[in-house]
Design an enzyme around this catalytic site. Structure first.
Site, PDB file in Angstrom:
ATOM      1  N   ARG A 242      68.398 -29.071 -31.377  1.00 31.00           N
ATOM      2  CA  ARG A 242      68.528 -29.747 -32.663  1.00 31.00           C
ATOM      3  C   ARG A 242      67.121 -29.984 -33.190  1.00 31.00           C
ATOM      4  O   ARG A 242      66.203 -30.277 -32.405  1.00 31.00           O
ATOM      5  CB  ARG A 242      69.267 -31.085 -32.520  1.00 31.00           C
ATOM      6  N   GLU A 271      66.951 -30.208 -41.511  1.00 36.99           N
ATOM      7  CA  GLU A 271      67.891 -29.157 -41.865  1.00 36.99           C
ATOM      8  C   GLU A 271      68.881 -29.597 -42.953  1.00 36.99           C
ATOM      9  O   GLU A 271      69.369 -30.731 -42.869  1.00 36.99           O
ATOM     10  CB  GLU A 271      68.675 -28.825 -40.584  1.00 36.99           C
ATOM     11  N   HIS A 295      69.772 -21.617 -37.892  1.00 36.73           N
ATOM     12  CA  HIS A 295      70.777 -22.227 -37.006  1.00 36.73           C
ATOM     13  C   HIS A 295      71.903 -21.225 -36.695  1.00 36.73           C
ATOM     14  O   HIS A 295      73.092 -21.520 -36.870  1.00 36.73           O
ATOM     15  CB  HIS A 295      71.342 -23.511 -37.636  1.00 36.73           C
TER      16      HIS A 295
END
Ligand code: DGY
Length: 331
Positions: A242, A271, A295
């Site tokens: 993450r 993000e 991602h």
């Protein structure tokens, strides 16, 4: 069981949707083609659903949960990570939360880690850009000199399922492996000749540092200024976990000062923004020694279909009064 309703916040592979429909549920899928707005999700849930199948881009907080209650029983996150879900709020409301750990997903993410490592070591993206731009004028002894992976040390931070799948591949490429985790796995160490190190020693030793931890308070900014200073100047960071696990501003500084050699990033701190504050450090996107993917570490046909199946099975179990295979355990 007939009469049950499931809301899905975005189109996902049919394999999972079919299972839900075969179970007799009525399934509504948000069709906007983008992440659902928080307010729209609340409005939809108020109309009454037994289950919510949501994505990592959906913020699942107490307000969302309350909108679904008292009918809502289960929230199935279509991701391994579940940092988008307020677990305390779910615990207070006795809601079942599930995620989608799956061997197929683990293999996909591990392959992606390796693809970033290969691409950084062999400078694939830089060389591709150069070639496309028509700059290749003939073979040169020193054009895009990279490095062999054989004999290099991979440092895994977080030896969970994805970390282990990554190690298995690295060992097959004759890389050395060191790892750090909150728990030691001595059997795995023996089987793959993986060496357990403190995080500090790992950072000083590894040529490639792969982050494979969940985002929890203890892992936020796990790599920041002090940690980058420990790393070898020739080392690379790979983040497929993450974004906030890496302090992106500190990463940019470390790269700019050549404290480390480069980075392979599949996730970003703010993000979907690539830079939290583009005016301050837009340079991350401009660096040739940084490879970025949006991602997509689990974006294979196989993995995404399996995630849909796993999420559906979790819902079916929960709505049948059984314990879902991937129920998140509240602390
Ligand atoms: C996950 O599953 O948590 C990934 O980040 C997305 O597939």
């Amino acid at each position: 069981m007939a009469g049950k309703k499931v809301f899905v916040t975005r189109q996902i592979p049919d394999a999972g949707l079919k299972l839900l429909k075969h179970a007799g549920y009525s399934v509504k899928i948000s069709q906007t083609g983008r992440a659902i707005k928080h307010s729209d999700l609340i409005g939809e849930l108020k109309t009454g659903y037994d289950a919510l199948l949501c994505l990592l881009t959906d913020k699942i907080d107490g307000a969302v949960m309350d909108a679904g209650l008292p009918r809502l029983k289960v929230i199935a996150n279509y991701a391994v990570g579940f940092d988008n879900v307020d677990l305390n709020a779910a615990k207070d409301r006795r809601l079942i939360i599930t995620n989608t750990p799956s061997d197929v997903v683990n293999e996909s993410v591990a392959e992606h880690v390796l693809s970033l490592i290969f691409s950084l070591a062999h400078r694939v993206v830089e060389a591709d850009n150069f070639t496309r731009a028509g700059k290749y004028k003939g073979w040169q002894p020193d054009l895009f000199i990279g490095q062999n992976l054989m004999g290099k040390t991979l440092g895994i931070i977080g030896l969970g399922r994805i970390g282990k799948a990554t190690v298995r591949r690295a060992v097959g490429m004759d890389m050395k492996v060191v790892y750090h985790d909150v728990v030691r796995d001595k059997q795995f160490e023996q089987q793959y000749r993986a060496k357990f190190l403190s995080q500090r020693e790992l950072l000083k030793t590894a040529d490639f540092v792969s982050l494979n931890v969940p985002l929890v308070p203890a892992t936020r900014h796990l790599l920041s200024t002090a940690q980058f200073k420990l790393m070898k100047k020739t080392a690379f960071v790979i983040n497929t976990s993450r974004g906030p696990v890496v302090d992106e501003m500190a990463l940019l500084k470390a790269l700019t000062k050549h404290e480390i050699a480069g980075a392979g990033l599949d996730v970003f701190e703010c993000e979907p923004l690539i830079d939290c504050n583009p005016r301050d450090h837009y340079e991350l996107r401009m660096m040739n020694n940084v490879i970025m993917t949006p991602h997509t570490a689990s974006a294979t046909v196989e993995a995404r279909a399996d995630m849909a199946v796993v999420a559906a099975k979790n819902i079916i179990a929960a709505l049948s009064g059984k314990r879902p295979p991937n129920q998140v355990v509240f602390k």
